[in-house]
Design a protein around this motif. Sequence first.
Motif, PDB file in Angstrom:
ATOM      1  N   UNK A 160      -5.745   4.571  -3.600  1.00  8.71           N
ATOM      2  CA  UNK A 160      -5.536   5.388  -4.790  1.00  8.71           C
ATOM      3  C   UNK A 160      -5.673   4.555  -6.056  1.00  8.71           C
ATOM      4  N   UNK A 161      -5.082   3.355  -6.067  1.00  6.56           N
ATOM      5  CA  UNK A 161      -5.156   2.507  -7.253  1.00  6.56           C
ATOM      6  C   UNK A 161      -6.595   2.081  -7.542  1.00  6.56           C
ATOM      7  N   UNK A 162      -7.333   1.706  -6.496  1.00  6.11           N
ATOM      8  CA  UNK A 162      -8.729   1.294  -6.675  1.00  6.11           C
ATOM      9  C   UNK A 162      -9.588   2.465  -7.122  1.00  6.11           C
ATOM     10  N   UNK A 163      -9.333   3.634  -6.522  1.00  5.27           N
ATOM     11  CA  UNK A 163     -10.026   4.857  -6.921  1.00  5.27           C
ATOM     12  C   UNK A 163      -9.827   5.137  -8.409  1.00  5.27           C
ATOM     13  N   UNK A 164      -8.581   5.012  -8.881  1.00  8.53           N
ATOM     14  CA  UNK A 164      -8.285   5.284 -10.285  1.00  8.53           C
ATOM     15  C   UNK A 164      -8.953   4.275 -11.210  1.00  8.53           C
ATOM     16  N   UNK A 165      -9.083   3.022 -10.758  1.00  3.39           N
ATOM     17  CA  UNK A 165      -9.746   2.000 -11.579  1.00  3.39           C
ATOM     18  C   UNK A 165     -11.230   2.326 -11.727  1.00  3.39           C
ATOM     19  N   UNK A 166     -11.888   2.667 -10.629  1.00  6.83           N
ATOM     20  CA  UNK A 166     -13.296   3.067 -10.728  1.00  6.83           C
ATOM     21  C   UNK A 166     -13.429   4.330 -11.582  1.00  6.83           C
ATOM     22  N   UNK A 167     -12.457   5.212 -11.477  1.00  7.23           N
ATOM     23  CA  UNK A 167     -12.442   6.425 -12.292  1.00  7.23           C
ATOM     24  C   UNK A 167     -12.369   6.061 -13.774  1.00  7.23           C
ATOM     25  N   UNK A 168     -11.505   5.103 -14.116  1.00  3.72           N
ATOM     26  CA  UNK A 168     -11.411   4.642 -15.506  1.00  3.72           C
ATOM     27  C   UNK A 168     -12.733   4.044 -15.977  1.00  3.72           C
ATOM     28  N   UNK A 169     -13.362   3.279 -15.095  1.00  2.48           N
ATOM     29  CA  UNK A 169     -14.657   2.692 -15.446  1.00  2.48           C
ATOM     30  C   UNK A 169     -15.681   3.785 -15.731  1.00  2.48           C
ATOM     31  N   UNK A 170     -15.669   4.839 -14.912  1.00  2.00           N
ATOM     32  CA  UNK A 170     -16.566   5.965 -15.165  1.00  2.00           C
ATOM     33  C   UNK A 170     -16.255   6.658 -16.475  1.00  2.00           C
ATOM     34  N   UNK A 171     -14.952   6.818 -16.778  1.00  2.00           N
ATOM     35  CA  UNK A 171     -14.565   7.415 -18.051  1.00  2.00           C
ATOM     36  C   UNK A 171     -15.036   6.601 -19.235  1.00  2.00           C
ATOM     37  N   UNK A 172     -14.952   5.273 -19.087  1.00  2.00           N
ATOM     38  CA  UNK A 172     -15.428   4.389 -20.157  1.00  2.00           C
ATOM     39  C   UNK A 172     -16.925   4.566 -20.377  1.00  2.00           C
ATOM     40  N   UNK A 173     -17.691   4.645 -19.288  1.00  2.00           N
ATOM     41  CA  UNK A 173     -19.140   4.838 -19.411  1.00  2.00           C
ATOM     42  C   UNK A 173     -19.454   6.166 -20.090  1.00  2.00           C
ATOM     43  N   UNK A 174     -18.679   7.201 -19.764  1.00  2.00           N
ATOM     44  CA  UNK A 174     -18.882   8.502 -20.412  1.00  2.00           C
ATOM     45  C   UNK A 174     -18.647   8.390 -21.912  1.00  2.00           C
TER      46      UNK A 174
END
Length: 421
Positions: A160-174
Amino acid sequence: MRKRHFIIAGKTASMDQWGSLMMIGACGVALLWANTPLRPFYDLVHHTPLSISLGGFSLEKPLVVWVNEGLMAFFFLAVALEIKREILEGHLSAQRQIFLPAFAALGGMVVPATLYLLINGNNPEFSRGWPIPTATDIALSLGVLSLFGRRVPVELKLFLASLAIFDDLGGILIIVLLHGGHLSLNVLAVTVLGLVTLFFLNRFDVTHASLYIVIGIFLWAAFQDSGIHPTLAGLMVGAALPLRLHKDGVYVPLHFVERGLHPWVTFFIVPLFAFFNTGIVLADFTFSQLLVMPSLGIVAGLVVGKPLGIFSFAWLAHMSGIARLGSHVTWRLVFGVALLGGIGFTMALFLNALAFPHNGNPETGRMAVLIGSLLSAVIGSVWLHVHLPAKQSEDQSDELPAERMGQPEMTDGEITNGETT
């Protein structure tokens, strides 16, 4: 050393849990304040102008803008520092541990965005809100998962923590792609100068973190009224701060800034952001508004799209042989975590403010984010309560490794040295 390692992790986990409670409390205060006769005072605080002048430079904005564009730059600085540390020396530095949460995060962005566009794609004004349901709030989702204590396998927490980090990275790219703005020659020159300066500070092992922060403030000021969202300055500084040094020593700028910034982000910046962005007048909102655009797309994206995307992409990665589940994790538990992935909150509220910056319907979007996140938390909690084992296996620790919980692993008096990054 391992025992000390877990003690540090436990303290950080406790800090994040208290921070989550403060964030929820700030939402409650804002909602209560906005729905009482004291509403004019909330509006007064919300829109109080604050100005800064230095020589010929003058900047005046409402207090809510200072919070959303100023303080949130430090939030994104903290996010960038965590992502960089995790990729270079943390749990995500091992390739075999990257693929499952990375694919899950990709699905957790593609599917809810697609579902949102299927509902709102015919309306050009509403269609720009597709990034809103792609976000996962790492603090709240991990906070809900931690309520089950020792019943939760550590591998599930890491997923879950790793998933959320990649999610944050995707949000940053957006944010970078959609809100990078159109650069004028002057702003372009200033941006290039700032980035080059940060690059050379990193390359020449400059360890004074204050110099990086000063350059970041310089970039933040340059981005005002340029079309570039000012919070991107925090991302640039986070990417530039060195993690490892050529020379021996225990001072690492990234660790130093991350440790110092974490309490401020957890206990001050995020709760304040929640307070300024959740003061919704409930009398102006009806349940039927959740069944129309764009609210329906946001709620459906968080509650339905998120878990379907996370689970299906993780399953495909597993079936293709790219990734494997941990030994103590089942697909039912993965689906429970996928349900918690719909807790968007902080990043979702921020993306809502970017998508609907004026009077389009930011308040409706905020209510949709709150309801979608709440439904995800409740449904995910019920599912996990049913499917989690009664007791955790004996060989599983009840704490996350320190490096995953925001604290780099340390030995007594030494830190791993290597090339500057």
